[in-house]
Scaffold this active site. Structure first.
Site, PDB file in Angstrom:
ATOM      1  N   ASP A  25      18.466 -27.832 109.148  1.00  0.00           N
ATOM      2  CA  ASP A  25      18.949 -29.143 109.579  1.00  0.00           C
ATOM      3  C   ASP A  25      18.550 -30.118 108.483  1.00  0.00           C
ATOM      4  O   ASP A  25      17.387 -30.489 108.361  1.00  0.00           O
ATOM      5  CB  ASP A  25      18.297 -29.510 110.922  1.00  0.00           C
ATOM      6  CG  ASP A  25      18.610 -30.947 111.358  1.00  0.00           C
ATOM      7  OD1 ASP A  25      19.408 -31.622 110.673  1.00  0.00           O
ATOM      8  OD2 ASP A  25      18.061 -31.386 112.384  1.00  0.00           O
ATOM      9  N   GLU A 186      26.576 -30.345 113.237  1.00  0.00           N
ATOM     10  CA  GLU A 186      25.334 -30.519 113.987  1.00  0.00           C
ATOM     11  C   GLU A 186      25.525 -30.378 115.504  1.00  0.00           C
ATOM     12  O   GLU A 186      24.754 -29.666 116.149  1.00  0.00           O
ATOM     13  CB  GLU A 186      24.697 -31.868 113.625  1.00  0.00           C
ATOM     14  CG  GLU A 186      24.115 -31.852 112.209  1.00  0.00           C
ATOM     15  CD  GLU A 186      23.895 -33.233 111.606  1.00  0.00           C
ATOM     16  OE1 GLU A 186      24.034 -34.234 112.341  1.00  0.00           O
ATOM     17  OE2 GLU A 186      23.583 -33.314 110.408  1.00  0.00           O
TER      18      GLU A 186
HETATM   19 MG    MG Z   1      19.453 -35.340 113.234  1.00  0.00          MG
END
Ligand code: MG
Ligand code: ADP
Length: 627
Positions: A25, A186
């Protein structure tokens, strides 16, 4: 098509051989790396036990760099060499970056490709380089803790990232010597982390409130397939705004003049505010001790006071949710699952309001800071070939329509905004002029009707079209957007099979703010656009008629027209040219009808003449026989 097939040949694992793959991430504020260990996805800590790596890089004059908390602590002390929130610069041009202003207080230098470079003591660094330095630390951490070489990584990006931003992220991975198994949106990663892909179907909302950004995504799951229906949000709204609101309040309580605070004190108060805010997540009230220069004392903040301060900010996120739902054609009550992502979704008021908005219990069990990395790790495990029976296919959407330039500077959309990817779309076009042997293909992105209002992505030329009459050649243009959101455009002339194609590597430089602006323009200017489109269409029609007549007069005028007739036609033509150069579409349309009518006699004379020519030298009998 299974995701498995996207893995490169030779990558599928031999039995019992577990390949080390990670999910990353790469966040604006914080980054994480995760992997699947003994069947469970976990984030990996550094040597000090910290899972979260602040996305901050500080360049030192010895040519080395610090990444993470060490760098973040120096941000105010060494601002020019300490790069924060570099994700906001990814895939953007110098102009976009200048527009960011105070948000990025660095010294920028323009580089190739109009990519901005940041001038530091260690030399000029591009955002891609800075991101690569963050990625290197994460993969090094993974290799240290897993004790082996990483075969590849799934890196997450916001769903609204455009071509340039995705490409820049891939470039960063390449620079860090990481094989990208896939870029993953995401919100999709978050849904995967909760195992929502295992239920049969349903609509999922992913609410992601981080440090500086808010993203809302509406996904649809159908037979194990994810499709992103729409994305929205606010690229300048997040936990930082909560901090600012609270810091301002504390300053006022202390009788300080908010506008005149020096940067050091302002930074101190915001830092304090963040501590208080995070404390209020678990406690009903927090007592903060203040100690900075002349400022000494304590301030008590209750949760109710804090809630009142951020009420409006939370309401803004809900308005964005509403808009995005509308965009996806879904009602709030059709949403089956709501996934909470990002550190700021720990704030109780946020949870309460979001739950109320969707009338749903929220998915909050997985740490909201880690949920994206966890989902990416699960994906990476599948792509590395560790789970050969998995056939999950994840679909994302393209943020802006893709199209081609047509005659008259009009844009013909080939793939519409919010179309799920991967996607292939083909459209047939034809030539405009007799004997045309080449065709310029101009690929554009945007919602507006005219080329000048859209963003140019690429140009290439299809050559070798056999000379034919206008409109006879058939050119098929195919748009192929792959799973990473990267575009390939190919053009083929169907009768000859002549082909030409281009992988669109856009020049860096389209921001999500610009995307929002382009979308807004396309709505508010729609009517004006339609008028301008009609005008251009009529102008193209007029040009077509004028060119055809000109060619005809050139070819047969001497033979078939009297002097008077020729002058009459030229006069009518110049009248149409005058209209064509004006901006009255109706007048041009009428002018076209007039000139067509006036020139009809010439057309039929040419036809007769053509037939006569064909018949010359043949006897009636021959012609009869041929029938
Ligand atoms: Mg984030
Ligand atoms: P990003 O996605 O932008 O990289 P994160 O998802 O890591 O950011 O979120 C960072 C934000 O979360 C910061 O504003 C931080 O103050 C906030 N945050 C972290 N923990 C808490 C908490 N316990 N309560 C409230 N806010 C929190």
């Amino acid at each position: 098509m299974a995701l498995l097939q996207i893995a490169e040949p030779g990558q599928s694992a031999a039995p019992h051989q577990h390949k080390l793959a990670v999910g990353i991430d790469l966040g604006t504020t914080n980054s994480l790396v995760a992997t699947v260990k003994s069947g469970e996805a976990v984030t990996l800590p550094d040597a000090d036990g910290q899972h979260i790596l602040p996305s901050v890089v500080r360049y030192l004059d010895c040519g080395r760099q610090e990444v993470g908390s060490a760098a973040r602590e120096k941000a105010s002390f060494d601002p020019y060499n300490t790069i924060v929130s570099v994700k906001r610069l990814m895939g953007r041009g110098v102009e976009d970056v200048r527009a960011l202003g105070a948000e990025a207080p660095y010294r920028f230098v323009a580089g190739d490709n109009s990519m901005p470079f940041i001038s530091t003591v260690a030399g000029q660094k591009s955002p891609v380089q800075v991101s690569a330095d963050i990625l290197s630390v994460l993969t090094q951490r993974a290799e240290d803790s897993l004790g082996g070489e990483i075969v590849g990584a799934v890196i997450t990006v916001p769903a609204y990232f455009d071509e340039a931003q995705r490409q820049a992220t891939k470039d960063a991975a390449t620079l860090a010597n990481i094989k990208v198994l896939r870029l993953l949106n995401e919100p999709t990663a978050a849904a995967v982390a909760y195992g929502l892909d295992e239920s049969a179907e349903g609509v999922i909302a992913v609410y992601d409130l981080g440090g500086g950004t808010f993203d809302i995504s509406i996904l649809r799951l159908n037979k194990g397939v994810f499709e992103v229906l729409a994305t929205g949000g606010d690229s300048a709204l997040g936990g930082d705004d909560f901090d600012l609101a609270l810091a301002t309040w504390i300053a006022e309580e202390q009788g300080l003049e908010v506008d005149t605070l020096d940067t050091g004190l302002a930074r101190y108060l915001t830092e304090k505010a963040r501590e208080v805010k995070e404390g209020l997540t678990d406690a009903d009230s927090v007592n903060a001790q203040l100690d900075y220069a002349d400022l000494k004392g304590s301030v008590a903040v209750s949760r109710a006071q804090f809630d009142a301060l951020i009420e409006k900010l939370v309401a803004r996120t809900l308005r964005a949710c509403k808009r995005t739902l509308k965009d996806s054609g879904i009602n709030a009550d059709e949403v089956k699952d709501v996934v909470m992502v990002g550190g700021s979704t720990r704030v109780p008021l946020v949870r309460e309001r979001v739950s109320g908005f969707f009338s749903r219990e929220l998915h909050i069990d997985i740490d909201p800071d880690r949920v994206v990395a966890v989902g990416a790790a699960i994906q990476a495990d599948v792509l590395a070939g560790n789970k050969p029976d998995s056939d999950m296919l994840l679909l994302d959407v393209i943020p802006l329509s893709l199209g081609l330039e047509m005659m008259g500077g009009l844009v013909e959309k080939v793939v519409h905004r919010n179309t799920a990817i991967p996607v292939g779309r083909a459209q047939e076009f034809t030539t405009y002029q007799d004997g045309q042997t080449a065709m310029a293909i101009h690929v554009l992105q945007g919602e507006r009707e005219l080329v000048e209002d859209c963003r140019s992505l690429a140009r290439f030329v299809l050559r070798g079209i056999p000379p034919m009459a206008a409109g006879a050649a058939k050119i098929r243009v195919t748009f192929q957007v792959d799973a990473d959101g990267l575009l390939n455009v190919a053009a083929k002339e169907l009768s000859t099979g002549v082909e030409s194609s281009i992988q669109v590597k856009p020049s860096y430089g389209l921001s999500d703010g610009e995307i929002a602006q382009m979308l807004q323009d396309s709505y508010s200017l729609a009517e004006g656009d339609l008028n301008r489109r009609r005008l251009r269409e009529q102008q193209v029609e007029a040009d077509r008629l004028l060119v055809a007549l000109e060619q005809a007069i050139e070819a047969d005028g001497d033979q078939l027209l009297t002097q008077d007739e020729r002058e009459m036609l030229l006069g009518e033509m110049s009248q149409l040219i005058a209209l064509r150069n004006g901006d009255d579409a109706d007048a041009i349309e009428k002018g076209i009808v007039v000139l067509s009518n006036e020139s009809d006699f010439f057309a039929s004379r040419r036809m007769d003449h053509g037939i006569q020519k064909a018949l010359q030298g043949h006897t009636i009998d021959e012609i009869e026989e041929k029938k």
